[in-house]
Design a protein around this motif. Structure first.
Motif, PDB file in Angstrom:
ATOM      1  N   GLY A 104      16.079  61.119  29.959  1.00  0.00           N
ATOM      2  CA  GLY A 104      15.091  61.731  29.080  1.00  0.00           C
ATOM      3  C   GLY A 104      15.315  61.427  27.613  1.00  0.00           C
ATOM      4  N   ARG A 105      15.924  60.317  27.324  1.00  0.00           N
ATOM      5  CA  ARG A 105      16.280  60.003  25.948  1.00  0.00           C
ATOM      6  C   ARG A 105      15.614  58.727  25.458  1.00  0.00           C
ATOM      7  N   GLY A 106      14.470  58.424  25.977  1.00  0.00           N
ATOM      8  CA  GLY A 106      13.790  57.226  25.498  1.00  0.00           C
ATOM      9  C   GLY A 106      14.455  55.962  25.987  1.00  0.00           C
ATOM     10  N   ALA A 107      14.988  55.191  25.050  1.00  0.00           N
ATOM     11  CA  ALA A 107      15.546  53.883  25.374  1.00  0.00           C
ATOM     12  C   ALA A 107      16.855  53.994  26.155  1.00  0.00           C
ATOM     13  N   LEU A 108      17.133  52.938  26.905  1.00  0.00           N
ATOM     14  CA  LEU A 108      18.413  52.762  27.594  1.00  0.00           C
ATOM     15  C   LEU A 108      19.240  51.761  26.809  1.00  0.00           C
ATOM     16  N   THR A 109      20.547  51.968  26.756  1.00  0.00           N
ATOM     17  CA  THR A 109      21.440  50.988  26.148  1.00  0.00           C
ATOM     18  C   THR A 109      22.600  50.737  27.094  1.00  0.00           C
ATOM     19  N   LEU A 110      23.251  49.600  26.884  1.00  0.00           N
ATOM     20  CA  LEU A 110      24.453  49.260  27.637  1.00  0.00           C
ATOM     21  C   LEU A 110      25.184  48.156  26.898  1.00  0.00           C
ATOM     22  N   THR A 111      26.420  47.924  27.284  1.00  0.00           N
ATOM     23  CA  THR A 111      27.181  46.775  26.807  1.00  0.00           C
ATOM     24  C   THR A 111      27.544  45.946  28.026  1.00  0.00           C
ATOM     25  N   THR A 112      27.624  44.621  27.845  1.00  0.00           N
ATOM     26  CA  THR A 112      27.826  43.765  29.006  1.00  0.00           C
ATOM     27  C   THR A 112      28.321  42.386  28.594  1.00  0.00           C
ATOM     28  N   PHE A 113      28.779  41.641  29.579  1.00  0.00           N
ATOM     29  CA  PHE A 113      29.205  40.260  29.358  1.00  0.00           C
ATOM     30  C   PHE A 113      27.976  39.351  29.302  1.00  0.00           C
ATOM     31  N   THR A 114      27.961  38.436  28.342  1.00  0.00           N
ATOM     32  CA  THR A 114      26.791  37.573  28.168  1.00  0.00           C
ATOM     33  C   THR A 114      26.712  36.443  29.189  1.00  0.00           C
ATOM     34  N   GLU A 115      27.858  35.946  29.653  1.00  0.00           N
ATOM     35  CA  GLU A 115      27.858  34.746  30.482  1.00  0.00           C
ATOM     36  C   GLU A 115      28.070  35.013  31.969  1.00  0.00           C
ATOM     37  N   VAL A 116      28.070  36.272  32.367  1.00  0.00           N
ATOM     38  CA  VAL A 116      28.216  36.619  33.785  1.00  0.00           C
ATOM     39  C   VAL A 116      26.804  36.779  34.353  1.00  0.00           C
ATOM     40  N   THR A 119      19.907  56.893  26.310  1.00  0.00           N
ATOM     41  CA  THR A 119      20.665  57.037  27.549  1.00  0.00           C
ATOM     42  C   THR A 119      21.509  55.781  27.675  1.00  0.00           C
ATOM     43  N   HIS A 120      22.803  55.927  27.472  1.00  0.00           N
ATOM     44  CA  HIS A 120      23.709  54.775  27.506  1.00  0.00           C
ATOM     45  C   HIS A 120      24.327  54.646  28.896  1.00  0.00           C
ATOM     46  N   ILE A 121      24.138  53.494  29.509  1.00  0.00           N
ATOM     47  CA  ILE A 121      24.705  53.227  30.824  1.00  0.00           C
ATOM     48  C   ILE A 121      26.162  52.854  30.630  1.00  0.00           C
ATOM     49  N   GLU A 122      27.018  53.750  31.029  1.00  0.00           N
ATOM     50  CA  GLU A 122      28.458  53.538  30.910  1.00  0.00           C
ATOM     51  C   GLU A 122      28.945  52.564  31.985  1.00  0.00           C
ATOM     52  N   GLN A 123      28.436  52.710  33.184  1.00  0.00           N
ATOM     53  CA  GLN A 123      28.848  51.849  34.292  1.00  0.00           C
ATOM     54  C   GLN A 123      27.754  51.840  35.340  1.00  0.00           C
ATOM     55  N   VAL A 124      27.476  50.662  35.884  1.00  0.00           N
ATOM     56  CA  VAL A 124      26.607  50.554  37.050  1.00  0.00           C
ATOM     57  C   VAL A 124      27.244  49.512  37.962  1.00  0.00           C
ATOM     58  N   SER A 125      27.473  49.887  39.193  1.00  0.00           N
ATOM     59  CA  SER A 125      28.122  48.993  40.151  1.00  0.00           C
ATOM     60  C   SER A 125      27.474  49.140  41.512  1.00  0.00           C
ATOM     61  N   VAL A 126      27.323  48.006  42.181  1.00  0.00           N
ATOM     62  CA  VAL A 126      26.780  47.965  43.537  1.00  0.00           C
ATOM     63  C   VAL A 126      27.783  47.195  44.386  1.00  0.00           C
ATOM     64  N   HIS A 127      28.034  47.695  45.582  1.00  0.00           N
ATOM     65  CA  HIS A 127      28.942  46.988  46.478  1.00  0.00           C
ATOM     66  C   HIS A 127      28.390  45.582  46.719  1.00  0.00           C
ATOM     67  N   PRO A 128      29.237  44.537  46.639  1.00  0.00           N
ATOM     68  CA  PRO A 128      28.737  43.163  46.816  1.00  0.00           C
ATOM     69  C   PRO A 128      28.010  42.941  48.142  1.00  0.00           C
ATOM     70  N   ASP A 129      28.357  43.665  49.175  1.00  0.00           N
ATOM     71  CA  ASP A 129      27.648  43.534  50.453  1.00  0.00           C
ATOM     72  C   ASP A 129      26.194  43.976  50.359  1.00  0.00           C
ATOM     73  N   GLN A 130      25.865  44.728  49.315  1.00  0.00           N
ATOM     74  CA  GLN A 130      24.510  45.267  49.140  1.00  0.00           C
ATOM     75  C   GLN A 130      23.790  44.633  47.956  1.00  0.00           C
ATOM     76  N   ALA A 131      24.368  43.583  47.376  1.00  0.00           N
ATOM     77  CA  ALA A 131      23.799  42.957  46.180  1.00  0.00           C
ATOM     78  C   ALA A 131      22.443  42.314  46.470  1.00  0.00           C
ATOM     79  N   ARG A 132      21.669  42.162  45.400  1.00  0.00           N
ATOM     80  CA  ARG A 132      20.374  41.477  45.430  1.00  0.00           C
ATOM     81  C   ARG A 132      19.339  42.201  46.304  1.00  0.00           C
ATOM     82  N   ARG A 133      19.439  43.523  46.314  1.00  0.00           N
ATOM     83  CA  ARG A 133      18.479  44.322  47.086  1.00  0.00           C
ATOM     84  C   ARG A 133      17.752  45.337  46.212  1.00  0.00           C
ATOM     85  N   GLY A 134      17.912  45.244  44.888  1.00  0.00           N
ATOM     86  CA  GLY A 134      17.220  46.144  43.964  1.00  0.00           C
ATOM     87  C   GLY A 134      17.925  47.467  43.732  1.00  0.00           C
ATOM     88  N   ILE A 135      19.137  47.608  44.229  1.00  0.00           N
ATOM     89  CA  ILE A 135      19.851  48.878  44.105  1.00  0.00           C
ATOM     90  C   ILE A 135      20.220  49.157  42.653  1.00  0.00           C
TER      91      ILE A 135
END
Length: 175
Positions: free
Chosen positions: A111-123, A82-98
């Motif tokens: 239902g595909r076992g592992a999750l994968t994603l691509t991301t920035f390393t230094e953010v 299961t590849h996460i293409e995009q995940v975004s949370v409104h900054p007003d709601q950040a750090r709440r586990g969303i």
């Protein structure tokens, strides 16, 4: 927190979340990421129709007229994961586990076992965050053909101006 498939009428709100979530990149000298156009309504509708779009809503506001999603996630099957293409949370709601709730739900629904994603390393809210919730950086030798294609596409878009990685979370680390 309620996580469910967004309705078609809620898709414009996902674009607004994406724009707001991009703004903090500007402060890191990543203005082109902040200015990147969110997925189109047509793209979002494709994910929604395929059952691969999730949105998070606060309780009980999610049911009230005029209160929409506060975060969203898009996923797709890639090389048996299961590849996460995009995940975004409104900054007003950040750090709440969303974000984590959305990711955990995608793992269950994918239902595909592992999750994968691509991301920035230094953010800080990218690779370091994902490492805290059980993802590990994939070495080059472990990249699947699908992940290599995704990374090549990202490089063509200019995202490799900043260090990026592929990450994976095994199902036994998921909650």
């Amino acid at each position: 927190m309620i996580v469910r498939t967004p309705s078609l009428t809620e898709l414009p709100a996902l674009r607004a979340i994406e724009r707001a979530a991009g703004e903090p990149f500007r402060g890191l000298g990543m203005a082109s990421v902040a200015d990147d156009e969110p997925p189109s309504l047509e793209q979002l509708a494709e994910f929604q129709r395929a059952g691969r779009a999730l949105a998070a809503y606060e309780e009980p506001a999610w049911a009230d007229e005029g209160h929409g999603p506060v975060g969203y996630l898009l996923w797709e099957p890639v090389d048996g994961c299961t590849h996460i293409e995009q995940v975004s949370v409104h900054p007003d709601q950040a750090r709440r586990g969303i974000g984590r709730e959305l990711i955990d739900r995608a793992e269950r629904e994918g239902g595909r076992g592992a999750l994968t994603l691509t991301t920035f390393t230094e953010v800080p809210w990218n690779a370091p965050y994902y490492a805290r919730i059980g993802f590990r950086v994939l070495p080059e030798a472990e990249l699947t053909p699908g992940l290599r294609a995704i990374r090549a596409h990202e490089a063509a878009l200019g995202l490799d101006r900043w260090p990026r990685v592929c990450m994976r979370r095994e199902p036994d680390l998921c909650t």
